[in-house]
Design a protein around this motif. Structure first.
Motif, mmCIF file in Angstrom:
data_model
loop_
_atom_site.group_PDB
_atom_site.id
_atom_site.type_symbol
_atom_site.label_atom_id
_atom_site.label_comp_id
_atom_site.label_asym_id
_atom_site.label_seq_id
_atom_site.Cartn_x
_atom_site.Cartn_y
_atom_site.Cartn_z
ATOM 1 N N GLY A 1 63.034 41.803 43.475
ATOM 2 C CA GLY A 1 64.185 42.811 42.764
ATOM 3 C C GLY A 1 65.670 42.838 43.269
ATOM 4 N N ARG A 2 66.038 41.763 44.184
ATOM 5 C CA ARG A 2 67.297 41.956 44.804
ATOM 6 C C ARG A 2 67.736 40.799 44.352
ATOM 7 N N LYS A 3 69.180 41.035 43.668
ATOM 8 C CA LYS A 3 69.753 39.029 43.513
ATOM 9 C C LYS A 3 70.477 38.575 44.758
ATOM 10 N N ILE A 4 71.083 37.335 44.207
ATOM 11 C CA ILE A 4 71.347 36.902 45.725
ATOM 12 C C ILE A 4 73.269 36.856 45.557
ATOM 13 N N ASN A 5 73.896 37.249 46.292
ATOM 14 C CA ASN A 5 74.598 36.979 46.409
ATOM 15 C C ASN A 5 75.836 36.036 47.053
ATOM 16 N N PHE A 6 75.632 34.544 46.842
ATOM 17 C CA PHE A 6 75.706 33.613 47.306
ATOM 18 C C PHE A 6 77.853 33.572 47.636
ATOM 19 N N ILE A 7 78.059 33.466 48.886
ATOM 20 C CA ILE A 7 79.586 32.855 49.457
ATOM 21 C C ILE A 7 79.766 32.368 49.540
ATOM 22 N N SER A 8 79.400 30.499 48.968
ATOM 23 C CA SER A 8 80.236 29.324 49.377
ATOM 24 C C SER A 8 81.558 29.139 49.321
ATOM 25 N N LEU A 9 81.577 28.444 50.705
ATOM 26 C CA LEU A 9 83.575 28.589 51.581
ATOM 27 C C LEU A 9 83.911 27.261 51.284
ATOM 28 N N ASP A 10 85.531 26.378 50.746
ATOM 29 C CA ASP A 10 85.238 25.222 51.723
ATOM 30 C C ASP A 10 86.220 25.527 52.551
ATOM 31 N N ASP A 11 85.029 24.086 53.628
ATOM 32 C CA ASP A 11 85.667 23.959 54.900
ATOM 33 C C ASP A 11 86.187 22.885 55.064
ATOM 34 N N ALA A 12 86.915 21.871 54.073
ATOM 35 C CA ALA A 12 86.575 20.882 53.924
ATOM 36 C C ALA A 12 86.773 19.860 55.163
ATOM 37 N N TYR A 13 85.346 19.958 55.717
ATOM 38 C CA TYR A 13 84.460 18.937 56.578
ATOM 39 C C TYR A 13 86.090 18.871 57.891
ATOM 40 N N SER A 14 85.895 19.929 57.895
ATOM 41 C CA SER A 14 87.108 20.276 59.177
ATOM 42 C C SER A 14 86.087 21.415 60.424
ATOM 43 N N PRO A 15 86.198 21.126 61.193
ATOM 44 C CA PRO A 15 85.640 21.990 62.374
ATOM 45 C C PRO A 15 85.874 23.091 62.541
#
Length: 403
Positions: A75-89
């Motif tokens: 019954g719960r929807k997924i809120n997926f927050i995917s952010l760009d890190d440019a492969y930079s630590p």
């Protein structure tokens, strides 16, 4: 007069109220979780030198949309927050702090890269935030005693290199080995695996190793240097951009070495085609995901599911991308963990279930390979299949191997 029936009704109402109160308390104690939502965070390189992996994040976002369209998870929807890190630590650290402290995600899922994940591991463990299924095979991420909130998704680079070393000893016992490797724990894992198998008595079989930094524009000079060593075997421990360069340059030099390629760079669409399919002919890799460009799999349930999914939620471009196919399985594994959690979506239980997967068949895994974890074993995939590129797709060679 209070009858027995009334008492029973009161008791039922009290139990229902208590259950609602317990669920509410549980939701309050579970960051990123409400009665209707589960919030998942991710960092991945949508830009920069490893941007070929961005398709993984896009595929996972589409997968979670599909799950939401089907009603979500319990019954719960997924809120997926995917952010760009440019492969930079440093960028990874910045984005992860935002996800944890501002977005209040329940956990991190499939953050990508050895150095980026190393930069956030201590922070996430100190704050008891699950760092689930890290997209790195560096053995440092399989350490449940010291880092119990971090678990990887993919086979160890050390395991992969050991399999290559055993294959080299069996097929070319007189080999002179050259290694191109990324100068971090990703690349160094391959050196360790080779040395583990070769041992001190055969250590001189590695005649030259050359590293590169992800900030470099090309690895052409390293490949020229490695060819000059007289090696007849080349191991390419590189991410997609640099792997494609190494494949192209080694071929253009007329170097006839047997070439082994890190499986993180085995996508036909994003590595081998840019390098040139003719130049890629004869490459060897140790696969755990099937080659989605190989017609031998086209009528299997997994491929039919992948085709239907990309037709509806993505496109023909992602359908032939091995990295996208990997994302399909990674997302399915995260969903399996959440299903196992039931209504207890505390961070503790999410981590507990991630460490309790039994023979789970993630979509598009090689037949016979399954995902297994336990509280004392954080290495989910421990088997690999040697494959050889025939100029069109990857063909299996021999049986599924374990280190």
């Amino acid at each position: 007069m209070i009858t027995r029936r009334v008492l029973l009704q009161w008791a039922a109402a009290a139990a229902a109220y208590s259950a609602r109160g317990s669920q509410a308390a549980r939701a309050e104690n579970a960051p990123g979780v409400t009665d209707t939502e589960i919030k998942i965070g991710q960092t991945i390189p949508y830009s920069g030198p490893a941007s070929a992996y961005g398709v993984i994040g896009r595929t996972e976002a589409a997968y979670f949309k599909m799950i939401n369209d089907q009603g979500g998870i319990n019954g719960r929807k997924i809120n997926f927050i995917s952010l760009d890190d440019a492969y930079s630590p440093p960028k990874t650290v910045e984005q992860v702090r935002r996800l944890v402290e501002q977005e209040h995600v329940a956990f991190l899922g499939n953050t990508l890269g050895t150095a980026p994940n190393a930069a956030i591991r201590q922070y996430l463990n100190d704050n008891k935030v699950p760092q689930l299924f890290v997209l790195s095979g560096a053995p440092m991420f399989s350490d449940p005693e010291r880092f119990p909130w971090t678990i990887p998704a993919i086979p160890s680079y050390v395991t992969e290199a050991r399999i290559y070393a055993k294959h080299i000893l069996a097929t070319r016992p007189d080999a002179k080995i050259a290694v191109l490797y990324q100068n971090d724990d990703f690349g160094k894992g391959y050196l360790k695996g080779l040395r583990d198998v070769l041992g001190p008595d055969r250590a001189d079989m590695v005649v030259k190793a050359a590293s590169y930094e992800i900030s470099e524009p090309t690895v052409d000079s390293q490949v020229v240097s490695l060819q000059g060593s007289g090696a007849n075997v080349l191991i390419i421990a590189a991410t997609p951009k640099f792997a494609a360069q190494a494949i192209r340059k080694s071929y253009d030099l007329g170097w006839s070495a047997t070439r082994y390629l890190s499986n993180v760079s085995s996508s036909v669409a994003t590595v081998l085609k840019p390098a040139g399919l003719e130049r890629s002919n004869g490459l060897i890799t140790a696969a755990y995901i099937i080659d989605v460009t190989d017609p031998r799999w086209k009528d299997t349930p997994d491929m039919l599911a992948w085709k239907a999914f990309t037709d509806k939620y993505l496109s023909a471009i992602e359908f032939v991308d091995g990295n996208g196919a990997a994302g399909f399985g990674y997302a399915a594994t995260l969903v399996q963990v959440l299903k196992q959690c039931g209504n207890d979506l505390s961070r503790e239980n999410i981590m507990r279930q991630a460490a309790n997967l039994k023979d789970f068949h993630a979509r598009l895994l090689w037949p016979g390979i399954t995902v297994n974890t336990s509280p004392t074993n954080f290495s989910p995939i421990r088997q690999l299949q040697l494959t050889i590129f025939n100029g069109t797709n990857w063909e299996p060679s021999g049986a599924v191997l374990s280190d």
